[in-house]
Scaffold this motif. Structure first.
Motif, short mmCIF file in Angstrom:
data_model
loop_
_atom_site.label_atom_id
_atom_site.label_comp_id
_atom_site.label_asym_id
_atom_site.label_seq_id
_atom_site.Cartn_x
_atom_site.Cartn_y
_atom_site.Cartn_z
N GLU A 62 -9.67 15.71 9.21
CA GLU A 62 -10.85 14.46 8.87
C GLU A 62 -10.86 13.55 8.80
O GLU A 62 -10.93 12.08 9.24
N LEU A 63 -10.52 13.20 7.43
CA LEU A 63 -9.58 12.33 6.65
C LEU A 63 -8.71 11.24 7.34
O LEU A 63 -8.85 10.40 6.93
N LEU A 64 -7.26 11.95 7.69
CA LEU A 64 -6.90 11.37 9.03
C LEU A 64 -7.23 10.14 9.76
O LEU A 64 -7.00 9.07 10.36
N LEU A 65 -8.52 10.90 10.40
CA LEU A 65 -8.56 10.44 11.73
C LEU A 65 -9.72 8.66 10.84
O LEU A 65 -10.09 7.86 11.87
N ALA A 66 -10.43 9.44 9.65
CA ALA A 66 -10.83 8.46 8.77
C ALA A 66 -10.03 7.17 8.50
O ALA A 66 -9.57 5.99 8.93
N ALA A 67 -8.92 7.18 8.32
CA ALA A 67 -7.46 6.90 7.37
C ALA A 67 -7.80 5.63 8.95
O ALA A 67 -6.49 4.33 8.32
N VAL A 68 -6.72 6.03 9.78
CA VAL A 68 -6.31 5.24 11.01
C VAL A 68 -7.53 4.21 11.84
O VAL A 68 -6.92 3.26 12.25
N ASP A 69 -8.40 4.09 10.92
CA ASP A 69 -9.53 3.25 11.13
C ASP A 69 -9.45 2.10 9.82
O ASP A 69 -10.06 0.92 10.24
N PHE A 70 -8.42 2.19 9.22
CA PHE A 70 -8.37 1.26 8.05
C PHE A 70 -8.12 0.06 8.23
O PHE A 70 -6.59 0.01 9.34
N GLU A 71 -8.25 -0.88 7.84
CA GLU A 71 -6.63 -2.22 8.30
C GLU A 71 -6.44 -2.15 7.02
O GLU A 71 -6.04 -1.38 6.56
N VAL A 72 -5.01 -3.22 7.92
CA VAL A 72 -3.99 -3.42 7.22
C VAL A 72 -3.85 -3.55 5.81
O VAL A 72 -2.77 -2.55 4.48
N ASP A 73 -4.90 -4.22 5.10
CA ASP A 73 -5.19 -4.01 3.51
C ASP A 73 -6.13 -3.73 2.92
O ASP A 73 -6.67 -4.19 2.76
N TYR A 74 -6.38 -2.54 3.36
CA TYR A 74 -7.17 -1.83 3.71
C TYR A 74 -7.83 -1.77 1.50
O TYR A 74 -6.91 -1.92 0.50
N SER A 75 -8.97 -2.24 1.10
CA SER A 75 -9.09 -2.39 -0.47
C SER A 75 -8.71 -0.78 -1.71
O SER A 75 -9.16 0.81 -0.43
N ARG A 117 1.27 -0.88 -0.43
CA ARG A 117 0.17 0.35 -0.14
C ARG A 117 1.16 0.81 0.30
O ARG A 117 2.00 1.71 0.69
N ALA A 118 0.60 2.09 -1.00
CA ALA A 118 0.90 3.49 -1.02
C ALA A 118 1.32 4.08 0.34
O ALA A 118 2.03 5.17 0.62
N VAL A 119 0.19 4.39 1.17
CA VAL A 119 -0.40 5.13 2.36
C VAL A 119 -0.12 3.87 3.39
O VAL A 119 -1.20 3.26 2.92
N LEU A 120 0.40 3.75 4.41
CA LEU A 120 -0.19 2.82 5.96
C LEU A 120 -0.53 3.87 5.94
O LEU A 120 0.59 4.52 7.75
N PRO A 121 -1.92 4.14 7.07
CA PRO A 121 -2.16 5.07 7.70
C PRO A 121 -2.31 4.50 9.21
O PRO A 121 -2.47 3.49 9.81
N GLY A 160 -13.14 2.34 -3.61
CA GLY A 160 -14.09 2.56 -2.95
C GLY A 160 -13.50 3.95 -2.39
O GLY A 160 -12.77 3.83 -2.55
N ARG A 161 -14.44 3.34 -1.42
CA ARG A 161 -13.39 5.14 -0.40
C ARG A 161 -12.82 4.61 0.22
O ARG A 161 -12.00 5.64 0.72
N GLU A 162 -11.90 3.67 0.92
CA GLU A 162 -10.74 3.96 1.52
C GLU A 162 -9.23 4.21 -0.09
O GLU A 162 -8.76 4.99 0.86
N GLY A 163 -9.64 3.25 -0.66
CA GLY A 163 -8.72 3.92 -2.07
C GLY A 163 -8.81 5.57 -1.92
O GLY A 163 -7.70 6.01 -2.40
#
Length: 263
Positions: free
Chosen positions: A109-122, A14-18, A125-128
């Motif tokens: 708000e984007l940062l707060l949302a991103a740290v709830d992603f799973e490590v292998d987030y999709s 993943r290019a971005v790991l939150p 869709g929304r997470e990408g």
């Protein structure tokens, strides 16, 4: 992801790991480096980031961009962080040195949302989309001047780091010159050639940077007095000239109600 060591997930494609991490007060992340670039956001508290080239003080609700492979140390003063660890190839525009930036509401708000992603987030869709938008938003940030340079010469760097740890208005060019066994004139010329500032200007900026963490627990009046300013108004004027905003922006609740806080 929260409270996950980067080493456990750095290999993920993943290019971005939150990653969000909570630190105890006064915690120090000792000297280290990351393969990835880092966007380090302090949701609370103050961070002080040191590299060989300088010191960056990160006020509350600001962030620092740390280049890939940059050796650094971070002192955490009541901090809960939200970090993005980013593949260098994904951010060719990333600054070559650490840079403090503002974090407006959308980016927060984007940062707060991103740290709830799973490590292998999709990635679809929304997470990408959030991960991609984070990079666009970071690229739009303008640098803030919460920084002081450190000379390359070891003896001058030692003087500067000691001063940053304990700023003292009583220190003079003559005191520093004597410690380096140089005349005051030669010392001043050498210091300016290494930093671009006179020693007195450098020390003034260092004291103002030291005010940022002090303002978490003390009033503008108290901090100005501790740093050698004759009045709260003089301190406020100097701070505002240096950083483009008054110290009351960073003051504790007790501080902002103190008289003459510069608002």
């Amino acid at each position: 992801m929260k409270n996950v060591p980067l080493a456990d997930v750095d290999h993920i494609d993943r290019a971005v790991l939150p990653i969000g991490t909570d630190y105890p007060p006064g915690h120090v992340l000792d000297w280290h480096a990351h393969r990835r670039a880092q966007f380090l956001y302090g949701a609370t508290g103050v961070m002080v980031v040191d590299t060989a080239d300088g010191t960056w003080t990160v006020p509350p609700e600001r962030a620092v961009l740390i280049p890939a492979a940059t050796r650094h140390r971070v002192r955490m003063l009541g901090v809960s962080t939200r970090s993005l660890y980013i593949e260098p190839d994904a951010v060719p525009w990333w600054p070559a040195t650490c840079t403090v930036v503002d974090v407006p509401p959308l980016l927060r708000e984007l940062l707060l949302a991103a740290v709830d992603f799973e490590v292998d987030y999709s990635l679809s869709g929304r997470e990408g989309c959030i991960a991609a938008l984070l990079l666009y938003e970071i690229a739009e940030r303008a640098p803030l001047p919460f920084h002081v340079g450190i000379p390359a010469a070891a003896d001058l760097a030692k003087l500067c780091r000691e001063y940053l740890a304990a700023p003292d208005v009583g220190v003079t060019n003559a005191v520093w010159a004597a410690r380096t066994a140089m005349s005051e004139r030669a010392f001043t010329r050498r210091f300016r050639s290494e930093t671009g500032d006179s020693p007195a200007v450098w020390r003034t900026r260092a004291r103002l940077l030291a005010a940022v963490p002090l303002l978490r627990t003390a009033s503008v009046s108290e901090v100005g007095g501790r740093l050698g300013y004759a009045s709260p108004a003089a301190f406020t004027a100097a701070f505002t000239r240096a950083f483009g905003m008054p110290p009351s922006r960073f003051a504790s609740s007790s501080g902002v109600h103190a008289g003459h806080d510069g608002r």
